[in-house]
Design an enzyme around this catalytic site. Structure first.
Site, PDB file in Angstrom:
ATOM      1  N   ASP A  30      -3.100 -72.047  27.032  1.00  0.00           N
ATOM      2  CA  ASP A  30      -2.288 -72.123  25.668  1.00  0.00           C
ATOM      3  C   ASP A  30      -1.457 -71.077  25.351  1.00  0.00           C
ATOM      4  O   ASP A  30      -1.239 -70.711  24.356  1.00  0.00           O
ATOM      5  CB  ASP A  30      -3.413 -72.251  24.539  1.00  0.00           C
TER       6      ASP A  30
ATOM      7  N   ASP B 162     -12.195 -75.833  23.435  1.00  0.00           N
ATOM      8  CA  ASP B 162     -11.724 -77.244  23.766  1.00  0.00           C
ATOM      9  C   ASP B 162     -11.191 -76.949  25.382  1.00  0.00           C
ATOM     10  O   ASP B 162     -10.631 -77.709  26.031  1.00  0.00           O
ATOM     11  CB  ASP B 162     -10.376 -77.797  23.067  1.00  0.00           C
ATOM     12  N   HIS B 163     -11.450 -75.734  26.063  1.00  0.00           N
ATOM     13  CA  HIS B 163     -11.116 -75.251  27.356  1.00  0.00           C
ATOM     14  C   HIS B 163     -12.199 -74.828  28.042  1.00  0.00           C
ATOM     15  O   HIS B 163     -12.318 -75.220  29.276  1.00  0.00           O
ATOM     16  CB  HIS B 163     -10.131 -74.058  27.449  1.00  0.00           C
TER      17      HIS B 163
ATOM     18  N   HIS C  59      -8.992 -69.168  29.058  1.00  0.00           N
ATOM     19  CA  HIS C  59      -9.597 -68.446  27.842  1.00  0.00           C
ATOM     20  C   HIS C  59     -10.587 -69.111  27.246  1.00  0.00           C
ATOM     21  O   HIS C  59     -11.035 -70.226  27.672  1.00  0.00           O
ATOM     22  CB  HIS C  59      -8.221 -68.332  26.941  1.00  0.00           C
TER      23      HIS C  59
ATOM     24  N   HIS D  49      -2.246 -65.507  22.796  1.00  0.00           N
ATOM     25  CA  HIS D  49      -3.148 -66.768  22.007  1.00  0.00           C
ATOM     26  C   HIS D  49      -4.488 -66.122  21.869  1.00  0.00           C
ATOM     27  O   HIS D  49      -5.056 -66.159  20.763  1.00  0.00           O
ATOM     28  CB  HIS D  49      -2.993 -67.749  22.957  1.00  0.00           C
TER      29      HIS D  49
ATOM     30  N   HIS E 169     -11.734 -70.657  24.204  1.00  0.00           N
ATOM     31  CA  HIS E 169     -11.713 -71.441  23.113  1.00  0.00           C
ATOM     32  C   HIS E 169     -12.578 -72.854  23.813  1.00  0.00           C
ATOM     33  O   HIS E 169     -12.307 -73.244  24.880  1.00  0.00           O
ATOM     34  CB  HIS E 169     -10.173 -72.086  22.931  1.00  0.00           C
TER      35      HIS E 169
ATOM     36  N   HIS F 201      -2.096 -79.092  26.525  1.00  0.00           N
ATOM     37  CA  HIS F 201      -2.079 -79.952  25.557  1.00  0.00           C
ATOM     38  C   HIS F 201      -0.647 -80.883  25.537  1.00  0.00           C
ATOM     39  O   HIS F 201       0.404 -80.280  26.103  1.00  0.00           O
ATOM     40  CB  HIS F 201      -1.933 -79.201  24.188  1.00  0.00           C
TER      41      HIS F 201
HETATM   42 ZN   LIG Z   1      -6.744 -72.037  22.863  1.00  0.00          ZN
END
Ligand SMILES: [Zn+2]
Length: 257
Positions: free
Chosen positions: A131, A57-58, A53, A111, A55, A169
Site C-alpha cells: 500500500d 487485509d494483507h 505490512h 503508510h 494491516h 488494490h
Molecule cells: Zn495497508
C-alpha cells in the site's frame, strides 16, 4: 519463468500468487480462502508467504496458510506482523523457496511505520509495494510522515522504468480522477485514463503498471512539476516551499477528494 497471478479478495484487494512448475508463493494473503481455492484449482503447493505490512487485509490469512502448508513467512522486521519466520529490512536479499526467485527488500515507511517492498531485478523486473505506491496514487499516511512517504516513493520511482508495479488494490480509476484534478494538462494521463477504463470495462485488473508509467502520470511522483505545484498551491491558498510541501498538500487533498 515465474508467473504472477492476481487473486481478488474483499472489495478491491489483489493477493499476488507467484508460480513456477507447480510451486507457489503468495504476497499479502489478507484472506486464506481465495488463496487456498486458487492453489487447489491450479494444482499448486505453497512454499512461502511474504507480507509487506501489518494491516489485516494483507496478513489476515497468513497464520492459517502457514499452518496448513508448513511454509516460511517473510515479512517486515518492525511492523508488528505475527508469525514471521524471517524478519526483513532494507538491503536484505532472499530467494523465495520453491521458486528460485530472488528478491531484494526496501524499507518504504509512510503508510505504516515498518512497511517493506520486494524488488525482483533482472530481465523481467518486478516490485511488490503493498500500500505504498498505487497505480496513479499512493497509500494514506496512517503511521508515517509526508517526508518518510515521499522518500519511500522516491526509492520506488528510482527503479528501472520497465519494472512492473504490483500494488495491493484496484484503486486506479479513482486515483486517475484525482490526478486529473491536479494535472489536467498531462496528455499521458488522459491517454492512460482511456486505456485503464477499457481494462475495467472488460473486467481486467489495471495492475500491474510500470514505474515509467507512474513517473509520467502519478501526481505523487511528480511534485516537482510546475503544474502539480501550482495546483497544490491553489488548493492550499498559499505558496508552498518545494516538492515535499507539495506532496504533503496533495496527500491531504486526496484524503478529502
Ligand atoms: Zn495497508
Amino acid at each position: 519463468m515465474v508467473r504472477i497471478h492476481a487473486v481478488p479478495a474483499f472489495q478491491d484487494n489483489y493477493l499476488w500468487v507467484l508460480e513456477r512448475d507447480g510451486r507457489a508463493a503468495v504476497v499479502d494473503p489478507g484472506d486464506a480462502a481465495p488463496v487456498q481455492r486458487f492453489l487447489e484449482d491450479n494444482g499448486l503447493a505453497l512454499d512461502a508467504i511474504l507480507a509487506t505490512h501489518h494491516h489485516g487485509d494483507h496478513i489476515g490469512g497468513v497464520l492459517e496458510l502457514a499452518a496448513r502448508w508448513k511454509c516460511p513467512v517473510f515479512g517486515p522486521a518492525h511492523d508488528g506482523v505475527e508469525g514471521l519466520s524471517r524478519r526483513l529490512g532494507e538491503g536484505d536479499r532472499i530467494v523465495v523457496p520453491g521458486l528460485d526467485y530472488a528478491l531484494r527488500v526496501l524499507d518504504v515507511p509512510g503508510h505504516t511505520a515498518g512497511h517493506i517492498a520486494y524488488v525482483h531485478e533482472g530481465d523481467d523486473p518486478v516490485v511488490f509495494c503493498g500500500d505504498t505506491l498505487f497505480a496513479c496514487g499512493c497509500g494514506r499516511l496512517f503511521e508515517g510522515t509526508p517526508g518518510q512517504m515521499s522518500e519511500s516513493l522516491a526509492k520506488l520511482a528510482a527503479l528501472p522504468g520497465e519494472t512492473r508495479v504490483y500494488c495491493a488494490h484496484e484503486y486506479t480509476m479513482s486515483n486517475i480522477r484525482f490526478a486529473e484534478a491536479v494535472e489536467p494538462g498531462n496528455a499521458r494521463l488522459a491517454e492512460r485514463k482511456a486505456r485503464e477504463a477499457a481494462k475495467r470495462g472488460r473486467g481486467v485488473p489495471t495492475v500491474p503498471s510500470t514505474i515509467a508509467e507512474e513517473r509520467a502520470t502519478n501526481p505523487f511522483l511528480r511534485c516537482g512539476e510546475p503544474e502539480v505545484a501550482a495546483a497544490a498551491e491553489r488548493h492550499a491558498g498559499r505558496p508552498l516551499d518545494g516538492p515535499l510541501q507539495v506532496f504533503a498538500e496533495i496527500r491531504e487533498w486526496k484524503n478529502r477528494f
